[in-house]
Design a protein around this motif. Sequence first.
Motif, PDB file in Angstrom:
ATOM      1  N   THR A 309       0.825  -1.204   0.000  1.00 10.07           N
ATOM      2  CA  THR A 309       0.000   0.000   0.000  1.00 10.07           C
ATOM      3  C   THR A 309       0.862   1.258   0.000  1.00 10.07           C
ATOM      4  O   THR A 309       1.840   1.346   0.745  1.00 10.07           O
ATOM      5  N   SER A 311       0.362   5.247   0.764  1.00 10.00           N
ATOM      6  CA  SER A 311      -0.569   6.206   1.360  1.00 10.00           C
ATOM      7  C   SER A 311       0.103   7.560   1.467  1.00 10.00           C
ATOM      8  O   SER A 311       1.260   7.744   1.079  1.00 10.00           O
ATOM      9  N   HIS A 333      -1.660  -1.127  -4.055  1.00  8.59           N
ATOM     10  CA  HIS A 333      -2.861  -0.436  -3.600  1.00  8.59           C
ATOM     11  C   HIS A 333      -2.519   1.026  -3.295  1.00  8.59           C
ATOM     12  O   HIS A 333      -1.635   1.300  -2.482  1.00  8.59           O
ATOM     13  N   ARG A 335      -3.901   4.038  -1.505  1.00  6.34           N
ATOM     14  CA  ARG A 335      -4.945   4.383  -0.529  1.00  6.34           C
ATOM     15  C   ARG A 335      -4.618   5.751   0.069  1.00  6.34           C
ATOM     16  O   ARG A 335      -3.750   5.867   0.949  1.00  6.34           O
ATOM     17  N   SER A 337      -6.152   9.308   1.791  1.00  5.55           N
ATOM     18  CA  SER A 337      -7.292   9.893   2.499  1.00  5.55           C
ATOM     19  C   SER A 337      -8.000  10.910   1.610  1.00  5.55           C
ATOM     20  O   SER A 337      -7.351  11.689   0.897  1.00  5.55           O
ATOM     21  N   SER A 338      -9.310  10.905   1.639  1.00  7.86           N
ATOM     22  CA  SER A 338     -10.080  11.763   0.738  1.00  7.86           C
ATOM     23  C   SER A 338      -9.870  13.249   1.004  1.00  7.86           C
ATOM     24  O   SER A 338     -10.049  14.071   0.114  1.00  7.86           O
ATOM     25  N   LYS A 355      -4.573  -0.714  -7.786  1.00  8.59           N
ATOM     26  CA  LYS A 355      -5.753  -0.759  -6.933  1.00  8.59           C
ATOM     27  C   LYS A 355      -5.915   0.603  -6.281  1.00  8.59           C
ATOM     28  O   LYS A 355      -5.233   0.926  -5.307  1.00  8.59           O
ATOM     29  N   GLY A 357      -8.292   3.386  -4.401  1.00  6.93           N
ATOM     30  CA  GLY A 357      -9.541   3.556  -3.686  1.00  6.93           C
ATOM     31  C   GLY A 357      -9.445   3.127  -2.228  1.00  6.93           C
ATOM     32  O   GLY A 357      -8.347   2.933  -1.705  1.00  6.93           O
ATOM     33  N   PRO A 358     -10.608   3.024  -1.568  1.00  5.12           N
ATOM     34  CA  PRO A 358     -11.957   2.986  -2.154  1.00  5.12           C
ATOM     35  C   PRO A 358     -12.464   4.341  -2.643  1.00  5.12           C
ATOM     36  O   PRO A 358     -13.426   4.409  -3.413  1.00  5.12           O
ATOM     37  N   HIS A 359     -11.856   5.445  -2.192  1.00  8.38           N
ATOM     38  CA  HIS A 359     -12.313   6.765  -2.612  1.00  8.38           C
ATOM     39  C   HIS A 359     -11.246   7.437  -3.467  1.00  8.38           C
ATOM     40  O   HIS A 359     -10.049   7.307  -3.189  1.00  8.38           O
TER      41      HIS A 359
END
Length: 370
Positions: A309, A311, A333, A335, A337-338, A355, A357-359
């Motif tokens: 991941t 981030s 992934h 990922r 933060s929105s 990958k 998301g999810p947002h």
Amino acid sequence: MGIPEFGDEKIKCVQKEKEALLRLKGEFLDVPGRISSWGNEGYKQYCCRWRGVDCDDQTCNVIKLDLCGPSTSSLPYFRVEPWQETMLKLPFLQVLSLPGSKLSPPVPSVLPSSNSLMSVSTLDLSSNNLSTSIYTWMYNFSNLTHLDLSGNALDGRTPDEVGFPRYLGNNINLKLLRVFSHRLDGQLLEIMKNLSCMIDSLEYLNLQANWIDGSLSEIVANFTSLRELRLGRNKLNESIPKVVGELPSLIILDFSWNEIVGSVPDLFLPSLLRELYLSHNQLSGLTKFIGHLPKLEKLYLDSNQFEGTISEVDLFKLVQLREIDLSFNAQLHIRISSNWIPPFQLNVIRLANCKLGPHFPNGQRTQSSF
């Protein structure tokens, strides 16, 4: 007129060197007209004012011949050979730049075993028709600091085993070496060993787009002055050695389009790195090393097998980041933060086949430079 003369603004040149330049003009098919004014009335005696020519302020000897234009397609090119004969008439030449001039291969017999070319420190013969016959000719240079032979027709098969990089001889002060887009083969370890005479001086090494194979040898760590190391588009395999992190001045690293495997360990990369290209290999594992490169401006990790991941924790230190490509790492992934606002402004971002998301991160709305 063998003695230099000075005018108020114009500097007359050494007669023999002026004659050599006029002969050079006769050997060129000057389609773009870059040297057509050489020898014209008004500046006939003042070759130091001719386009592409620089002279020593004190002696008026020609020290620089640079016929490089805005693009190689607009350069004049030689129509008569051997062109290198004329160069021997410029014994104080320091810079010779003739890229894209359709040069014929040098004829070794033309060049005497003398010090005629000892003064040359910068040599750019890129994008010409030169073949492996240039190797013997290169022995005439021993004080080079910048050498660009890219875009010719060199390969690893040479007479008398005098090939790349053995022809560089004792150029112990070489800082820049570009020999990309050829058919050079051989093991990277042997090539680096043969470059060891410049181990303290070499700053820019570009061997991209050749047929060099083998592993990324730890001997590279001995070249502590390296600022750019470009080995992309070869056949290198095995893993990236940790000793690459021991290159304290490295700012550009390109291992893209090889067959390199394994992971990229945390903290192995030089902290001053600005550009990192690892695209199109077989690298795997996590990508936590990204967060340890605060100077990074360009990051290309696409078409590998990275996983895990990424981030905002991995990206918040990269305030100078301008380009990032993480695409085609199917198990990676992204990922974010929105509500995270990136500290950088990106010109390029590619995240295909990851990958995500999810947002979708709202922080992308702050990126105005796409």
